[in-house]
Enzyme design. Structure first.
Site, PDB file in Angstrom:
ATOM      1  N   LYS A 121       0.665  -1.668  -0.371  1.00 48.96           N
ATOM      2  CA  LYS A 121      -0.455   0.027  -0.031  1.00 48.96           C
ATOM      3  C   LYS A 121       1.105   1.041  -0.220  1.00 48.96           C
ATOM      4  CE  LYS A 121      -2.438   3.546   1.825  1.00 48.96           C
ATOM      5  NZ  LYS A 121      -2.102   4.206   1.580  1.00 48.96           N
ATOM      6  N   GLY A 178       5.762   6.054   8.547  1.00 49.27           N
ATOM      7  CA  GLY A 178       5.347   6.632   8.325  1.00 49.27           C
ATOM      8  C   GLY A 178       5.048   7.026   9.723  1.00 49.27           C
ATOM      9  N   SER A 179       4.285   7.975   9.833  1.00 48.26           N
ATOM     10  CA  SER A 179       4.689   9.002  11.214  1.00 48.26           C
ATOM     11  C   SER A 179       4.443   8.644  12.399  1.00 48.26           C
ATOM     12  CB  SER A 179       3.456   9.920  11.089  1.00 48.26           C
ATOM     13  OG  SER A 179       2.403  10.193  10.194  1.00 48.26           O
ATOM     14  N   THR A 180       4.700   8.163  13.735  1.00 46.34           N
ATOM     15  CA  THR A 180       4.647   8.006  14.601  1.00 46.34           C
ATOM     16  C   THR A 180       3.099   7.750  14.951  1.00 46.34           C
ATOM     17  OG1 THR A 180       6.768   8.981  15.453  1.00 46.34           O
ATOM     18  CG2 THR A 180       5.359   8.305  17.062  1.00 46.34           C
ATOM     19  N   GLU A 181       2.550   8.926  14.700  1.00 45.69           N
ATOM     20  CA  GLU A 181       0.914   8.550  15.452  1.00 45.69           C
ATOM     21  C   GLU A 181       0.125   7.954  14.597  1.00 45.69           C
ATOM     22  OE1 GLU A 181      -0.380  12.773  13.613  1.00 45.69           O
ATOM     23  OE2 GLU A 181      -2.606  12.948  14.032  1.00 45.69           O
ATOM     24  N   GLY A 204       1.677   5.464  13.112  1.00 46.11           N
ATOM     25  CA  GLY A 204       1.722   4.184  14.124  1.00 46.11           C
ATOM     26  C   GLY A 204       1.026   3.982  14.555  1.00 46.11           C
ATOM     27  N   GLU A 225       8.732   2.385  11.301  1.00 46.09           N
ATOM     28  CA  GLU A 225      10.036   2.824  11.103  1.00 46.09           C
ATOM     29  C   GLU A 225       9.116   4.583  10.775  1.00 46.09           C
ATOM     30  OE1 GLU A 225      13.159   2.040  10.680  1.00 46.09           O
ATOM     31  OE2 GLU A 225      12.960   0.491  10.406  1.00 46.09           O
ATOM     32  N   CYS A 268      13.352  10.898   6.855  1.00 43.93           N
ATOM     33  CA  CYS A 268      13.487  10.732   8.159  1.00 43.93           C
ATOM     34  C   CYS A 268      14.546  10.946   9.458  1.00 43.93           C
ATOM     35  CB  CYS A 268      12.642   8.665   8.537  1.00 43.93           C
ATOM     36  SG  CYS A 268      13.750   8.523   7.285  1.00 43.93           S
ATOM     37  N   GLU A 283       8.543  16.856  14.652  1.00 42.83           N
ATOM     38  CA  GLU A 283       8.484  16.032  13.451  1.00 42.83           C
ATOM     39  C   GLU A 283       7.780  17.434  12.576  1.00 42.83           C
ATOM     40  OE1 GLU A 283       8.090  13.060  11.335  1.00 42.83           O
ATOM     41  OE2 GLU A 283       9.932  12.788  11.282  1.00 42.83           O
TER      42      GLU A 283
END
Ligand code: NAD
Length: 485
Positions: free
Chosen positions: A182, A235-238, A240, A257, A291, A389
């Site tokens: 995806k 992708g983003s921590t959010e 994640g 990651e 990143c 970030e």
């Protein structure tokens, strides 16, 4: 294979969801559009992947044969390198020369991981224990097997479309998994060509399945799917954290990651010309949409003014522009959404009294361009732009006096993706490397990468590793087998 045929194919993709425009970030005009695949397509893709896995058509194929097919993917990627580079350059606005440099590296993921097809083994164990329910452990043998997880979902962002795709597809194939891929909704183009290449190379049908759609539709359905054993996400921590929550239903394994707020320490004994240039490029390249970009720079007080001035000078001289524009080195932000986000942080910084050494504004032209921006006088305790970030061309620079202060500032973040130290004192470099809380530490260099060197985040920058042996083992589980002889 032309660029136009990929654009046409994307339009023709079946789907039941919303129509998603693909926007050129340089012109702000639509390039093409496609239809969100919809939830039924997620089920179908998972079923195809499941059927291919259960049939053993890929994972039971001898490793040497799988390796040959993976080499063919790499060869075909070399053959179509110009098309892949053009697609990524068009879709992200990155200079064509930059995309042309990246694509051969992406093909190497398949050659590198082809080698692992014949080299991932379990281990044999001398059983040492005595006693036990059966009386004795005499004449027992134990060994481990490394087995593919099965069906895996691979979800990744827009900042390096071909790179992000290959970094996941290659180790998943080497491990023997069947996957659902995806890409980000902003950048679906190169994955379509990659999908054709994978089929042309001889990967059996159903082993790699491309899904196109929004994260909150296709990505979320894939993550929650009960028949997916693992999700590998970049992708983003959010998001994640959303992935972790959604994966709880069947306790699927998750590799993450995520984002970063990477510190760069510049000591007064560093090769300053080199450190200034690399620290500047380490944040402004690709408009800070990397990143590992070093978005917090700390400089030893004696050389602070010189470094701030040096980085600001590099920032002012960087030419921003689209792939077609002569001499352009720095691409735009990917989307209007990202532009709004970056400008929002800058506005907040201005209200907080941050000092703008250079930049701080949107470019007065079409496209999602923001000036490379250098900020000082930032309050580490309260400033959101210092803590969060931004994923844009924005760097904060603060002074430090000694090692302890430098390390404390560097580690004072919820992220832990990468960190850098510039110093000619070899002993200090390695001592600092041990103290920095980051999954990757670079000494007197930045933006380095190798397929063989593991990459992963500490703290809220991730779970698990990509690249190297860890990268292929991430798609495998370990089975222990005991035998009475
Ligand atoms: P994002 O998290 O918004 O989206 C990444 C991918 O996840 C996209 O494909 C998106 O469609 C999908 N997605 C979104 N919501 C989802 C959901 N609820 N369920 C499942 N999938 C969902 O990230 P982005 O803004 O596209 O990318 C930028 C971020 O990626 C930054 O935080 C950056 O640091 C990070 N990143 C990390 C690495 C790394 O290796 N650590 C590499 C590149 C980018």
């Amino acid at each position: 294979m032309t660029l136009q045929s990929v654009l046409d194919d994307l339009r023709k993709l079946p789907g039941t969801g919303a129509v998603i425009p693909v926007i050129d970030p340089v012109t702000e005009e639509p390039i093409t559009e496609f239809t969100d695949c919809g939830p039924e397509a997620v089920d179908e893709a998972v079923s195809r992947a499941r059927a291919s896995f259960e049939s053993g058509v890929w994972h039971a194929m001898p490793g040497r044969e799988r390796a040959k097919i993976m080499w063919r993917i790499a060869d075909l990627m070399d053959h179509y390198a110009e098309d892949l580079a053009q697609l990524d350059s068009l879709n992200t606005g990155m200079p064509l020369a930059q995309a042309q440099m990246i694509v051969p590296t992406c093909a190497e993921f398949f050659r590198y991981y082809a080698g692992w097809c014949t080299k991932v083994n379990g281990t044999a164990h001398e059983v040492q224990m005595t006693g036990g329910i059966s009386g004795a452990y005499a004449d027992m043998h134990a060994y481990t097997l490394k087995e593919p997880y099965g069906v895996v979902g691979l979800i990744f962002p827009w900042n390096g479309p071909v790179f992000n795709a290959c970094a996941k597809i290659a180790p998943a194939l080497a491990a023997g998994c069947s996957s659902i891929v995806k890409p980000a909704e902003e950048t679906p183009l190169s994955a379509l060509l990659l999908d054709r290449i994978i089929a042309e190379a001889g990967v059996p049908e159903g082993v790699v399945n491309l899904l196109n759609g929004y994260g909150y539709t296709a990505g979320a359905a894939l993550t929650a799917h009960p028949d997916v054993e693992k999700v590998a996400f970049t992708g983003s921590t959010e998001v994640g954290k959303e992935i972790v929550r959604a994966s709880a239903g069947n306790l699927k394994k998750v590799m993450l990651e995520l984002g970063g707020k990477s510190p760069v320490l510049i000591y007064d004994d560093a090769d300053l010309d080199m450190a200034i240039m690399m620290a500047a490029m380490g944040i402004f390249i690709h408009s800070g949409q990397g990143c590992v970009c070093g978005s917090r720079i700390f400089v030893q007080r004696g050389v602070y003014e010189r470094v701030v001035e040096g980085i600001a000078t590099v920032a002012k001289n960087l030419k921003l522009g689209g792939p077609e524009e002569e001499g352009a080195m720095i691409s735009p932000l990917i989307s209007a959404k990202q532009l709004t986000r970056v400008l929002g942080y800058l506005d907040e910084g201005k209200r907080d009294g941050v000092e703008i050494v250079t930049g701080g504004e949107r470019l007065d032209r079409r496209g999602y361009f923001v000036q490379p921006t250098v900020l000082t006088n930032v309050d580490p305790a309260t400033s959101r732009l210092y803590k969060e970030e931004i994923f844009g061309p924005v760097v904060t620079i603060l002074p430090f006096d000694d090692d302890d202060e430098a390390v404390a500032l560097a580690n004072d973040t919820t992220y832990g993706l990468a960190a850098t130290a510039w110093t000619t004192n070899l002993g200090r470099a390695h001592r600092i490397a041990k103290r920095l809380q980051a999954g990757t530490v670079t000494l007197n260099c930045q933006l380095v990468f190798d397929h063989a060197v593991p990459f992963g985040g500490y703290k809220q920058s991730g779970w698990g590793h990509e690249f190297g042996r860890e990268g292929v083992e991430a798609y495998m589980q370990t089975k222990s087998v005991w035998a009475q002889l």
